[in-house]
Design a protein around this motif. Sequence first.
Motif, short mmCIF file in Angstrom:
data_model
loop_
_atom_site.label_atom_id
_atom_site.label_comp_id
_atom_site.label_asym_id
_atom_site.label_seq_id
_atom_site.Cartn_x
_atom_site.Cartn_y
_atom_site.Cartn_z
N LEU A 47 1.32 5.31 -11.30
CA LEU A 47 2.24 4.17 -11.25
C LEU A 47 3.16 4.14 -12.46
O LEU A 47 4.33 3.75 -12.35
CB LEU A 47 1.45 2.86 -11.16
N ASN A 48 2.68 4.59 -13.62
CA ASN A 48 3.54 4.55 -14.81
C ASN A 48 4.64 5.62 -14.78
O ASN A 48 5.50 5.66 -15.66
CB ASN A 48 2.71 4.67 -16.10
N ALA A 49 4.60 6.50 -13.77
CA ALA A 49 5.66 7.49 -13.61
C ALA A 49 6.79 6.98 -12.73
O ALA A 49 7.84 7.63 -12.60
CB ALA A 49 5.09 8.78 -13.01
N ILE A 50 6.61 5.80 -12.12
CA ILE A 50 7.60 5.25 -11.21
C ILE A 50 8.75 4.63 -12.00
O ILE A 50 8.55 3.76 -12.85
CB ILE A 50 6.97 4.21 -10.26
N GLU A 51 9.96 5.09 -11.69
CA GLU A 51 11.15 4.58 -12.37
C GLU A 51 11.83 3.46 -11.60
O GLU A 51 12.40 2.55 -12.18
CB GLU A 51 12.15 5.73 -12.59
N HIS A 52 11.77 3.54 -10.27
CA HIS A 52 12.55 2.59 -9.48
C HIS A 52 11.83 2.22 -8.19
O HIS A 52 11.22 3.07 -7.55
CB HIS A 52 13.91 3.20 -9.14
N ILE A 100 8.74 -1.13 0.74
CA ILE A 100 8.87 -0.77 -0.68
C ILE A 100 8.77 0.73 -0.82
O ILE A 100 7.78 1.34 -0.42
CB ILE A 100 7.79 -1.47 -1.53
N SER A 101 9.82 1.32 -1.35
CA SER A 101 9.85 2.75 -1.58
C SER A 101 9.94 3.01 -3.08
O SER A 101 10.88 2.58 -3.74
CB SER A 101 11.05 3.38 -0.87
N ARG A 102 8.94 3.69 -3.61
CA ARG A 102 8.88 3.94 -5.06
C ARG A 102 9.33 5.37 -5.36
O ARG A 102 8.92 6.31 -4.69
CB ARG A 102 7.46 3.70 -5.58
N ARG A 103 10.14 5.49 -6.40
CA ARG A 103 10.65 6.81 -6.79
C ARG A 103 10.41 7.05 -8.27
O ARG A 103 10.67 6.19 -9.10
CB ARG A 103 12.14 6.91 -6.48
N CYS A 104 9.92 8.25 -8.57
CA CYS A 104 9.75 8.67 -9.96
C CYS A 104 11.07 9.21 -10.48
O CYS A 104 12.04 9.37 -9.72
CB CYS A 104 8.66 9.73 -10.06
N SER A 105 11.13 9.52 -11.77
CA SER A 105 12.39 9.99 -12.34
C SER A 105 12.85 11.30 -11.70
O SER A 105 14.05 11.51 -11.48
CB SER A 105 12.25 10.17 -13.86
N GLY A 106 11.90 12.18 -11.36
CA GLY A 106 12.26 13.43 -10.70
C GLY A 106 12.91 13.21 -9.34
O GLY A 106 13.89 13.88 -8.99
N VAL A 121 15.58 3.72 3.48
CA VAL A 121 15.15 3.45 2.12
C VAL A 121 13.89 4.24 1.78
O VAL A 121 13.65 4.59 0.62
CB VAL A 121 14.94 1.93 1.90
N GLU A 122 13.09 4.57 2.79
CA GLU A 122 11.82 5.27 2.55
C GLU A 122 12.02 6.78 2.39
O GLU A 122 11.08 7.50 2.05
CB GLU A 122 10.85 5.03 3.72
N SER A 123 13.21 7.28 2.66
CA SER A 123 13.48 8.72 2.60
C SER A 123 14.73 8.97 1.77
O SER A 123 15.51 8.06 1.51
CB SER A 123 13.66 9.26 4.02
N ASN A 124 14.92 10.23 1.37
CA ASN A 124 16.12 10.61 0.62
C ASN A 124 17.14 11.30 1.51
O ASN A 124 18.11 11.86 1.02
CB ASN A 124 15.73 11.55 -0.53
N LEU A 140 8.97 13.07 -4.24
CA LEU A 140 7.93 13.55 -5.14
C LEU A 140 6.86 12.51 -5.41
O LEU A 140 5.69 12.83 -5.57
CB LEU A 140 8.55 13.99 -6.47
N ALA A 141 7.26 11.23 -5.47
CA ALA A 141 6.31 10.17 -5.81
C ALA A 141 5.44 9.78 -4.64
O ALA A 141 4.29 9.37 -4.80
CB ALA A 141 7.06 8.94 -6.33
#
Length: 393
Positions: free
Chosen positions: A102-107, A120-126, A278-281, A328-329
């Motif tokens: 969870l601490n890798a999630i940026e947005h 809710i879609s969570r994305r890490c910095s990568g 929102v759940e996909s890129n 990735l997240a």
Amino acid sequence: MHASSSILSLKDLGIDPLKAVVASVSELYQLPQDTLNKIKADLVIDSFRFHYENNKYYRDACDEKGINPSRIQGYDDLIKIPLIPIAKFKSASNHELLSKPLNAIEHEMRSTGTSGIPSISRRCSGTIDLAVSAIYAMYREFLGISKGAGLYICPSTEEIPEMGMIKALNMLAGLLDTHRFMVKQERFVPEDAIAQLKTWDKQFTRHIIGPPFLIHRLLQFLKQTGQTLKLDKGSMVITLGGWKRFTGQMISRREFSLMCEEYLGIPASGIRDIYALVESNVVAIDDEHQVKHISPYVHFSVRDINDLSKEVAAGERGILAILDPLALATPGMILTEDIVSLVPGESPSGRSGQRMEYIMRAPTSLEFGCCAVNLERKMDEDEAAENACPVTA
């Protein structure tokens, strides 16, 4: 262990294969279909292995079906990859989807449709790095915008910072010389939008950007007041957010195109609709023939409505499954609630890759629209309340 020589050689050079492909959208669309399919498969298989190894929830779901990375060796095996129902993103246990801490999630990005329950879609910095590069590359490929003025007929990200639709549209502003948001505190005044377009006349190429229902409001206002505007050569109408209104009524794409030509002077080739989740890129954008091209590194699998383990033929309708290697997240292997068809044959635009036609939400879906639907309903409720007669003692 499966990994293509191309992926391995890039990794050996210290180059991220995903970053390489999102920066090479135009080149990927020019590849022979078999070559593109192999590249996509290698990326998806690599992604599948990562999530299988790093996500207990997803690994358990795979093991239950008897699927592990050794079973997925090539393009023809992609249909075997277990999918996550999109409803999981709305569940109270959606944290189980995380393949990274969870601490890798940026947005966190949200989409709220008619049920009122946010996805809710969570994305890490990568993932953010990849998504930003990917979206801009698709915008450049299909919109070709690098200047001009954008009339945004939608709220700003300042008002709704977490809404995915607004976030994606707002990214276009970075390619423009100037822009204005015309929906403020959930109110749209068509007269103000027309005045702003006239202010930019002979200074900028003018583009109109927003969900179809709000641009349709502007077109209806022009029609009802007998006004026509002649926008510029190269002006575009760019839509994102679905064509169904909160009442359940569909906005006719054909009628919309005819009205854009009559009241704005923009031909059908200048109207570009975008499909995104929102759940996909993934981003699928209309070409000049109004046919949506899918991001070339994302795989769409259209499943039989009565048997989700089977795919339907190109041109036939089915439930959309997305295999998105940029996620990735959380696992990008998603079973949506959208009914689509893949467009058969070769593209008149000369691009390879998959093309799609969006049909509708599945009848079993709790939602019948995206966050644009919820926005429209809220705006209509607010306008009705404002116009109601006051209660007097």
